[in-house]
Design an enzyme around this catalytic site. Sequence first.
Site, mmCIF file in Angstrom:
data_model
loop_
_atom_site.group_PDB
_atom_site.id
_atom_site.type_symbol
_atom_site.label_atom_id
_atom_site.label_comp_id
_atom_site.label_asym_id
_atom_site.label_seq_id
_atom_site.Cartn_x
_atom_site.Cartn_y
_atom_site.Cartn_z
ATOM 1 N N GLN A 101 -4.907 -1.308 9.561
ATOM 2 C CA GLN A 101 -4.951 -2.757 8.875
ATOM 3 C C GLN A 101 -5.488 -3.673 9.846
ATOM 4 O O GLN A 101 -5.226 -3.788 11.084
ATOM 5 C CB GLN A 101 -3.524 -2.907 8.743
ATOM 6 C CG GLN A 101 -2.924 -4.204 8.185
ATOM 7 C CD GLN A 101 -3.762 -4.354 6.777
ATOM 8 O OE1 GLN A 101 -3.312 -3.500 6.113
ATOM 9 N NE2 GLN A 101 -4.325 -5.525 6.467
ATOM 10 N N LYS A 130 0.889 -1.195 -0.093
ATOM 11 C CA LYS A 130 0.233 0.000 0.043
ATOM 12 C C LYS A 130 0.729 1.273 0.071
ATOM 13 O O LYS A 130 0.566 2.228 -0.950
ATOM 14 C CB LYS A 130 -1.147 -0.077 1.173
ATOM 15 C CG LYS A 130 -2.161 -0.907 1.111
ATOM 16 C CD LYS A 130 -2.772 -1.114 2.440
ATOM 17 C CE LYS A 130 -3.860 -2.174 2.210
ATOM 18 N NZ LYS A 130 -4.585 -2.655 3.604
ATOM 19 N N ASP A 164 -11.504 2.773 4.080
ATOM 20 C CA ASP A 164 -11.746 1.210 3.919
ATOM 21 C C ASP A 164 -13.131 1.060 4.022
ATOM 22 O O ASP A 164 -14.017 0.059 3.497
ATOM 23 C CB ASP A 164 -11.262 0.441 5.135
ATOM 24 C CG ASP A 164 -10.178 -0.513 4.933
ATOM 25 O OD1 ASP A 164 -9.810 -0.676 3.732
ATOM 26 O OD2 ASP A 164 -9.566 -0.695 5.903
#
Length: 303
Positions: free
Chosen positions: A101, A57, A124
């Site tokens: 995460q 990422k 997200d």
Amino acid sequence: MKDTTATRIDGKAFAATVRDKVAAHVARLKEESGITPGLAVVLVGEDPASQVYVRSKGKQTVEVGMNSYEHKLEADTSEADLLALVDKLNNDPAVHGILVQLPLPGHLDEDLVINSIDPAKDVDGFHISNVGLLGTGQKSMVPCTPLGCLMMLRDHHGSLSGMNAVVIGRSNIVGKPMAQLLLGDSCTVTIAHSRTRDLPEVVRRADIVVAAVGRPEMVPGDWIKPGATVIDVGINRIDAPEKGEGKTRLVGDCHFESCAAVAGAITPVPGGVGPMTIACLLANTLTACCRANGLPEPEGLTA
């Protein structure tokens, strides 16, 4: 069965196109407004898979011209310290997207942490406010994997209006938001799962099948309607003795060979949905940046 095999939907190539669009828009933002989108990724602990994702990422964020902020915390970090970091990022104008995460170490409450992120920076799309906005057809941050699936379907079909879609799997991360996105594009949507009666017959009615159950090769070709489009979200590692002792290979939730013999189009595993997830994370960060600054959103990069 048809004689020909299905068109492969190349997620790797499509993801590269999405990243190119993001990079072009980022360059324009910098030039015209002096603004650089920023993505902050928080990693707690040393889960090997998570470390790989975070590295990837960060690399791709920089490649499209965005600022990447990585925060690596010890596995025993307290909830209070993690929430304090999220609060700091919420209030940092240079940060437009925040991603914590998952999975988090067991002593941390994932729902509490996710819902502490500013919904406008929740790239997200997991915050309860974004879930509610998506479910009611309002502007939201959309989860990356379902957004990638939708983009590939739109690219392949043009309009999805009136098509029968079956989503196999009801997770909050893929299944439910995928169904909402397909409804938003005027599909007739069925969410199927482990308790669905006569699952093969339900799937056979579908023009679009999105498999997201996490069970290796669960969907065989004889469940697929001839000419249907199959989007395989599953990433499962199985033993591959043909490669040698202890070797493994990646497979999807669909049995690729038999499904490809019947379907009109199918995503492979690997190289299908997977590469789209990070590309859509970058797209979401750009979208969040544009919204935060009252600028027009990038075209074709959101739902």
